[in-house]
Write a protein that holds these residues in place. Structure first.
Motif, PDB file in Angstrom:
ATOM      1  N   GLY A   1       0.830  -1.200   0.000  1.00  0.00           N
ATOM      2  CA  GLY A   1       0.000   0.000   0.000  1.00  0.00           C
ATOM      3  C   GLY A   1       0.860   1.245   0.000  1.00  0.00           C
ATOM      4  N   GLY A   2       0.252   2.368  -0.319  1.00  0.00           N
ATOM      5  CA  GLY A   2       1.040   3.595  -0.368  1.00  0.00           C
ATOM      6  C   GLY A   2       0.183   4.828  -0.237  1.00  0.00           C
ATOM      7  N   TRP A   3       0.861   5.958  -0.338  1.00  0.00           N
ATOM      8  CA  TRP A   3       0.208   7.252  -0.230  1.00  0.00           C
ATOM      9  C   TRP A   3       0.853   8.208  -1.211  1.00  0.00           C
ATOM     10  CZ3 TRP A   3      -4.250   8.616   1.156  1.00  0.00           C
ATOM     11  CH2 TRP A   3      -4.553   9.965   1.421  1.00  0.00           C
ATOM     12  N   MET A   4       0.019   9.021  -1.863  1.00  0.00           N
ATOM     13  CA  MET A   4       0.527   9.896  -2.908  1.00  0.00           C
ATOM     14  C   MET A   4       1.444  10.985  -2.370  1.00  0.00           C
ATOM     15  SD  MET A   4      -0.566   8.646  -5.662  1.00  0.00           S
ATOM     16  CE  MET A   4      -0.014   9.981  -6.723  1.00  0.00           C
ATOM     17  N   GLY A   5       1.223  11.436  -1.139  1.00  0.00           N
ATOM     18  CA  GLY A   5       2.050  12.498  -0.564  1.00  0.00           C
ATOM     19  C   GLY A   5       1.480  13.865  -0.850  1.00  0.00           C
ATOM     20  N   GLY A   6       1.450  14.708   0.188  1.00  0.00           N
ATOM     21  CA  GLY A   6       0.904  16.045   0.043  1.00  0.00           C
ATOM     22  C   GLY A   6       1.931  17.054  -0.433  1.00  0.00           C
ATOM     23  N   THR A   7       1.447  18.196  -0.860  1.00  0.00           N
ATOM     24  CA  THR A   7       2.313  19.311  -1.243  1.00  0.00           C
ATOM     25  C   THR A   7       1.685  20.598  -0.719  1.00  0.00           C
ATOM     26  OG1 THR A   7       1.218  19.677  -3.372  1.00  0.00           O
ATOM     27  CG2 THR A   7       3.067  18.138  -3.343  1.00  0.00           C
ATOM     28  N   GLU A   8       2.504  21.582  -0.465  1.00  0.00           N
ATOM     29  CA  GLU A   8       2.026  22.893  -0.029  1.00  0.00           C
ATOM     30  C   GLU A   8       3.224  23.840   0.013  1.00  0.00           C
ATOM     31  OE1 GLU A   8      -0.952  24.775   3.375  1.00  0.00           O
ATOM     32  OE2 GLU A   8      -0.438  22.651   3.375  1.00  0.00           O
ATOM     33  N   PRO A   9       3.049  25.092  -0.394  1.00  0.00           N
ATOM     34  CA  PRO A   9       4.155  26.046  -0.313  1.00  0.00           C
ATOM     35  C   PRO A   9       4.664  26.177   1.123  1.00  0.00           C
ATOM     36  CG  PRO A   9       2.382  26.932  -1.654  1.00  0.00           C
ATOM     37  CD  PRO A   9       1.840  25.693  -1.014  1.00  0.00           C
ATOM     38  N   ALA A  10       5.952  26.488   1.259  1.00  0.00           N
ATOM     39  CA  ALA A  10       6.544  26.575   2.595  1.00  0.00           C
ATOM     40  C   ALA A  10       7.692  27.568   2.610  1.00  0.00           C
ATOM     41  CB  ALA A  10       7.043  25.205   3.048  1.00  0.00           C
ATOM     42  N   LEU A  11       7.928  28.102   3.799  1.00  0.00           N
ATOM     43  CA  LEU A  11       9.033  29.021   4.057  1.00  0.00           C
ATOM     44  C   LEU A  11       9.854  28.521   5.231  1.00  0.00           C
ATOM     45  CD1 LEU A  11       7.150  32.453   3.968  1.00  0.00           C
ATOM     46  CD2 LEU A  11       8.956  31.791   2.385  1.00  0.00           C
ATOM     47  N   ALA A  12      11.102  28.923   5.278  1.00  0.00           N
ATOM     48  CA  ALA A  12      11.959  28.691   6.441  1.00  0.00           C
ATOM     49  C   ALA A  12      13.035  29.770   6.434  1.00  0.00           C
ATOM     50  CB  ALA A  12      12.599  27.307   6.406  1.00  0.00           C
ATOM     51  N   ALA A  13      13.620  30.019   7.581  1.00  0.00           N
ATOM     52  CA  ALA A  13      14.692  31.012   7.684  1.00  0.00           C
ATOM     53  C   ALA A  13      15.821  30.440   8.516  1.00  0.00           C
ATOM     54  CB  ALA A  13      14.179  32.308   8.310  1.00  0.00           C
ATOM     55  N   CYS A  14      17.026  30.928   8.265  1.00  0.00           N
ATOM     56  CA  CYS A  14      18.210  30.470   8.976  1.00  0.00           C
ATOM     57  C   CYS A  14      19.031  31.688   9.395  1.00  0.00           C
ATOM     58  CB  CYS A  14      19.047  29.548   8.092  1.00  0.00           C
ATOM     59  SG  CYS A  14      20.579  28.963   8.861  1.00  0.00           S
ATOM     60  N   ALA A  15      19.435  31.713  10.664  1.00  0.00           N
ATOM     61  CA  ALA A  15      20.241  32.820  11.185  1.00  0.00           C
ATOM     62  C   ALA A  15      21.413  32.260  11.976  1.00  0.00           C
ATOM     63  CB  ALA A  15      19.393  33.726  12.073  1.00  0.00           C
ATOM     64  N   LEU A  16      22.539  32.975  11.922  1.00  0.00           N
ATOM     65  CA  LEU A  16      23.687  32.654  12.766  1.00  0.00           C
ATOM     66  C   LEU A  16      23.581  33.503  14.021  1.00  0.00           C
ATOM     67  CD1 LEU A  16      26.426  31.258  13.229  1.00  0.00           C
ATOM     68  CD2 LEU A  16      27.503  33.169  12.002  1.00  0.00           C
ATOM     69  N   ASN A  17      23.423  32.831  15.170  1.00  0.00           N
ATOM     70  CA  ASN A  17      23.260  33.547  16.427  1.00  0.00           C
ATOM     71  C   ASN A  17      24.614  33.977  16.982  1.00  0.00           C
ATOM     72  OD1 ASN A  17      21.255  34.492  18.287  1.00  0.00           O
ATOM     73  ND2 ASN A  17      22.008  33.003  19.774  1.00  0.00           N
ATOM     74  N   GLN A  18      24.599  34.901  17.959  1.00  0.00           N
ATOM     75  CA  GLN A  18      25.845  35.442  18.508  1.00  0.00           C
ATOM     76  C   GLN A  18      26.699  34.406  19.221  1.00  0.00           C
ATOM     77  OE1 GLN A  18      23.736  38.732  20.485  1.00  0.00           O
ATOM     78  NE2 GLN A  18      25.222  40.108  19.561  1.00  0.00           N
ATOM     79  N   ASP A  19      26.079  33.316  19.671  1.00  0.00           N
ATOM     80  CA  ASP A  19      26.863  32.259  20.323  1.00  0.00           C
ATOM     81  C   ASP A  19      27.428  31.251  19.332  1.00  0.00           C
ATOM     82  OD1 ASP A  19      24.558  30.985  19.549  1.00  0.00           O
ATOM     83  OD2 ASP A  19      23.867  30.518  21.576  1.00  0.00           O
ATOM     84  N   GLY A  20      27.230  31.511  18.036  1.00  0.00           N
ATOM     85  CA  GLY A  20      27.761  30.627  17.015  1.00  0.00           C
ATOM     86  C   GLY A  20      26.851  29.474  16.644  1.00  0.00           C
ATOM     87  N   LEU A  21      25.675  29.415  17.249  1.00  0.00           N
ATOM     88  CA  LEU A  21      24.730  28.356  16.914  1.00  0.00           C
ATOM     89  C   LEU A  21      23.836  28.786  15.753  1.00  0.00           C
ATOM     90  CD1 LEU A  21      23.653  27.070  20.445  1.00  0.00           C
ATOM     91  CD2 LEU A  21      25.485  26.240  18.964  1.00  0.00           C
ATOM     92  N   ILE A  22      23.350  27.798  15.042  1.00  0.00           N
ATOM     93  CA  ILE A  22      22.502  28.028  13.871  1.00  0.00           C
ATOM     94  C   ILE A  22      21.050  27.964  14.309  1.00  0.00           C
ATOM     95  CG2 ILE A  22      21.983  27.304  11.525  1.00  0.00           C
ATOM     96  CD1 ILE A  22      24.935  28.108  12.085  1.00  0.00           C
ATOM     97  N   HIS A  23      20.288  29.014  14.044  1.00  0.00           N
ATOM     98  CA  HIS A  23      18.870  29.046  14.370  1.00  0.00           C
ATOM     99  C   HIS A  23      18.055  28.829  13.099  1.00  0.00           C
ATOM    100  CE1 HIS A  23      18.958  31.350  18.466  1.00  0.00           C
ATOM    101  NE2 HIS A  23      19.801  30.336  18.421  1.00  0.00           N
ATOM    102  N   ILE A  24      17.172  27.843  13.146  1.00  0.00           N
ATOM    103  CA  ILE A  24      16.272  27.565  12.033  1.00  0.00           C
ATOM    104  C   ILE A  24      14.861  27.954  12.453  1.00  0.00           C
ATOM    105  CG2 ILE A  24      15.292  25.792  10.534  1.00  0.00           C
ATOM    106  CD1 ILE A  24      18.191  26.367   9.938  1.00  0.00           C
ATOM    107  N   HIS A  25      14.290  28.908  11.753  1.00  0.00           N
ATOM    108  CA  HIS A  25      12.954  29.406  12.067  1.00  0.00           C
ATOM    109  C   HIS A  25      11.939  28.727  11.151  1.00  0.00           C
ATOM    110  CE1 HIS A  25      14.404  32.900  14.525  1.00  0.00           C
ATOM    111  NE2 HIS A  25      15.498  32.655  13.814  1.00  0.00           N
ATOM    112  N   VAL A  26      10.974  28.050  11.762  1.00  0.00           N
ATOM    113  CA  VAL A  26       9.954  27.340  10.992  1.00  0.00           C
ATOM    114  C   VAL A  26       8.591  27.573  11.621  1.00  0.00           C
ATOM    115  CG1 VAL A  26      11.472  25.517  10.126  1.00  0.00           C
ATOM    116  CG2 VAL A  26      10.323  25.217  12.332  1.00  0.00           C
ATOM    117  N   GLY A  27       7.554  27.415  10.816  1.00  0.00           N
ATOM    118  CA  GLY A  27       6.186  27.536  11.307  1.00  0.00           C
ATOM    119  C   GLY A  27       5.467  26.210  11.381  1.00  0.00           C
ATOM    120  N   ALA A  28       6.156  25.113  11.074  1.00  0.00           N
ATOM    121  CA  ALA A  28       5.536  23.794  11.084  1.00  0.00           C
ATOM    122  C   ALA A  28       5.479  23.241  12.499  1.00  0.00           C
ATOM    123  CB  ALA A  28       6.313  22.831  10.182  1.00  0.00           C
ATOM    124  N   THR A  29       4.379  22.605  12.819  1.00  0.00           N
ATOM    125  CA  THR A  29       4.216  21.947  14.112  1.00  0.00           C
ATOM    126  C   THR A  29       5.076  20.688  14.163  1.00  0.00           C
ATOM    127  OG1 THR A  29       1.949  22.759  14.275  1.00  0.00           O
ATOM    128  CG2 THR A  29       2.530  20.893  15.658  1.00  0.00           C
TER     129      THR A  29
END
Length: 755
Positions: free
Chosen positions: A451-479
């Protein structure tokens, strides 16, 4: 490379130690608690609602009825609000009691007196289609839900079927055809046919639906905290019901104690109106019985299917009739069931009709691969019977007929790239299949299904920032559902060139987070994950450009190693990510801070397929089934986090066992739900799941998914029930036609067969 390395869920410890906050854990100043007054009738006119006794209960602040709310066109299930004049399912909210604590709200709800005039009901598909049947929507059937589309169960259909909106309980009717079916059946060497039924099944999440709405006195909007798979969808629904711009509604998606397609807005708009009415925050967390009575479980389905084939097993004709019971509100899914029925195994000649019927039950909704377990139970059991009658290897017969990329689907569009055949091949080479004769010698049955599933699609955004402590921050709106954020961590680390512990996921609310669709339909990694990779790569490029200026070197000569940028071949010349962040955020700095975004609108689906094997033992004295082995071979595209993927595969297949053997929402003739709690609704426990479970990760990269990944959540639930049925047939020669295949049903089938 961090891709392909097992990683524990980043919120796993918080979940198992009980420190992760859910909706119920939030307490706002002045917050009121809501309790629903449900209808005890499936169909009745409301003569009068007496709220005086409830208002005298200490702690009760207000009792709302439909007269206290705006009259809203029910364009979605979440806009049915409180019943106005008439109820159409048991459990439908008739009034809402608001109190300072839950106890007072419960006491108040118990003394709200409603005077009903009971009316006739139809509870089955046959009753709903009968001439003169009571109509669920006598003045015209609403357009219906779009939840199926959010899961990838949307069929491109300009006319949306031949809708009969007035004077009927048929919400949708659609036919699909190709070739000459009558002639093809006449020329077939063998024909097999069967009518199957699958029941209403509940998602049964550990956490029930919960929402808190705080009215905003300035904008007229609201702040919302919701247990939802799609915060942006909640925002849209509440903004529409409050008649404010979406920008005036801020939704924070809380941790979810299970979703499986069921955590979409149902009562969020109602609570938003209640909060506005009293000018205070209002919290509603459903009880388990309310969850069972009045949310959106999977629909009951009836499918008649007939297959014609040549002696070598080549399918030449397929006829199908699909009937789906949508309860009181259209789901718009029946046509997709028909689409799947004739698409997974393309045939040159087919006719399929799909009918969506309304009854006086609660509305239905998505549950992990909506409708697919029903379709595969129908078609795959027929293929197994075909193989048995032709004395062919069941895997070889499926391989002969399974779709290939480029083959026409039911709508004549070509199949995209997928690993349907590769999953079957992986199962064929598994020891459990190779040694099946030894299992049969022990009296066990061995069955397989695909069995299988066709898979959904939908437009999406994401952002990436370098924080002052050198860590990478990934900003997402997905649950985050079942490890979504953990997967994003690995994707970002791989794309940026750092270790996973240098990445942090930042998820705010619908005001502060980039847009993402609902975490559903096996699409979040495929869509939002792809945006995460784009953002991380773009931010990495910015880091390298700053380092190139500092080193007076070419960007292409630089690399990132252990959190530092260095010139290839000169590891002594480095600059750390923390230093780059500092000089890009310092007073008088000459470099802009590192910040990048990724965005996409992937429209091509990436289907995922699961091939499963069940080895079981059947007690002929009781009909009880014990599953000894369950093998799951699944095309995952590229395994981003194998540990989480294996968990998804095992969890989905265990839910498939529930579909196959135990779960069934049973109504009586008057519309009363007889299985309204876990005392009566059977879920498989640890002793009823497979004694041994094995997962095989098949990797057929998708074209657009991040690093070739495709969604993995939906496929593993789809073929399990069919595999169990085929294993029962292997042990007994009997093909079961109705789910669940409970012990009494199997026992009766054995007795009937013996007689």
């Amino acid at each position: 490379s961090v891709i392909g390395q097992p990683k524990a869920l980043i919120d796993g410890r918080a979940k198992v130690t009980g420190t992760l906050p859910f909706v119920r854990d939030l307490h706002l100043p002045g917050m009121l608690h809501a309790r629903i007054v449900p209808s005890p009738y499936a169909h009745a006119n409301i003569r009068n609602i007496d709220t005086e006794a409830a208002l005298r209960v200490p702690g009760v602040v207000a009792v709302l009825t439909a007269l206290d709310l705006p009259q809203v066109v029910p364009s979605s299930r979440s806009k049915l609000l409180l019943a106005r004049d008439r109820v159409i399912f048991v459990g439908q909210p008739v009034a809402l009691v608001l109190a300072v604590d839950e106890g007072a709200a419960v006491d108040g709800a118990e003394v709200v007196h409603v005077d009903y005039d009971p009316l006739p009901v139809v509870m089955t598909i046959e009753e709903a289609l009968a001439e003169g049947a009571p109509l669920v929507w006598p003045n015209g059937i609403p357009k219906g839900s779009s939840d199926a589309g959010a899961h990838g169960a949307d069929v491109d259909d300009d006319d949306n079927g031949d809708r009969l909106a007035v004077g009927t309980n048929i919400a949708h009717y659609k036919t699909r055809t190709r070739g000459d079916v009558t002639a093809a059946f006449a020329q077939a060497d063998i024909v097999v046919e069967r009518t199957i039924t699958t029941p209403m099944v509940h998602q049964s999440s550990l956490e029930t639906h919960g929402v808190i709405v705080q009215p905003d006195p300035v904008t007229g909007g609201a702040n919302v905290w919701s247990s939802t798979q799609g915060p942006f969808g909640v925002r849209a629904d509440i903004a529409e019901i409050l008649d404010v711009p979406q920008s005036d509604v801020r939704v924070t998606g809380m941790a979810i104690g299970g979703g499986f397609g069921g955590k979409f807005p149902i009562y969020d708009p109602l609570i938003a109106l209640a909060a506005r009415a009293v000018g205070r925050p209002v919290c509603l967390v459903l009880t388990r019985m309310e969850e069972m009575l009045a949310t959106n479980p999977a629909p009951p389905v009836q499918i008649y299917a007939r297959v014609g084939a040549k002696r070598d097993g080549t399918m030449t004709a397929l006829e199908g009739r699909v009937y789906m019971d949508s309860g009181c509100y259209p789901m718009n899914l029946a046509d997709f069931l028909g689409f799947m029925l004739v698409s997974f195994y393309p045939v040159p000649n087919f006719f399929v009709e799909a009918t969506e019927v309304l009854t006086f039950k609660q509305s239905v909704g998505a549950y992990r691969a909506p409708g697919a377990p029903s379709v595969i139970f129908a078609i795959d059991c027929l293929l197994d019977e075909l193989a048995r009658k032709l004395d062919l290897d069941p895997i070889e017969l499926r391989l002969k007929n399974a779709a290939r990329p480029g083959d026409p689907m039911a709508d004549n569009k070509p199949w995209p790239g997928m690993g349907m055949r590769e999953a079957l091949e992986a199962l064929r080479h598994h020891p459990a299949w190779q040694n099946r004769d030894a299992a049969r010698a022990q009296g066990r049955g061995v069955g397989i299904a695909l069995g299988g599933w066709m898979g959904g699609t939908e437009p999406a955004l994401a952002a990436c920032a370098l924080n002052q402590d050198g860590l990478i921050h990934i900003h997402v709106g997905a649950t985050d559902v079942s490890g979504t954020w953990t997967g994003f961590t690995l994707l970002a680390a791989e794309a940026f060139g750092v270790s996973a512990d240098q990445v942090r996921i930042v998820a705010g609310d619908t005001h502060t987070s980039p847009y993402a669709g609902a975490s559903a339909g096996s699409k979040v990694t495929y869509t939002t994950g792809a945006a995460v990779v784009m953002a991380a790569k773009a931010a990495r490029q910015q880091v390298l450009e700053i380092a190139a200026e500092e080193f007076e070197a070419a960007v292409e000569d630089l690399e990132i190693v252990d959190g530092k940028v260095q010139v290839r071949g000169l590891p002594s010349k480095t600059i750390s990510l923390r230093e780059i962040a500092k000089i890009a955020m310092d007073f008088g700095g000459e470099y802009a801070p590192v910040f990048a975004h990724g965005r996409n609108a992937i429209t091509d689906q990436a289907p995922g397929f699961s091939a499963q094997l069940v080895e079981l033992e059947l007690d002929r004295e009781t009909g009880e089934v014990k599953i000894h082995k369950l093998v799951i071979a699944q095309d995952v595209g590229k395994a981003i986090n194998p540990l989480a993927i294996q968990g998804q595969m095992m969890g989905g297949a265990t839910q498939g066992i529930g579909w196959g053997l135990y779960e069934n929402m049973i109504y009586d003739a008057q519309g009363q739900l007889l299985t309204a709690s876990f005392m009566d609704y059977a879920l498989p426990d640890a002793t009823q799941a497979a004694l041994e479970m094995d997962t095989v990760l098949v990797e057929v990269p998708s074209e657009h998914g991040p690093f070739g990944a495709r969604g993995v959540g939906e496929p593993p639930v789809v073929p399990t029930a069919a595999a169990i049925a085929n294993a029962i047939a292997d042990a007994t020669g009997i093909y079961m036609s109705d789910l669940p295949m409970s012990a009494p049903r199997i026992y009766r089938a054995l007795i009937d067969n013996a007689g």
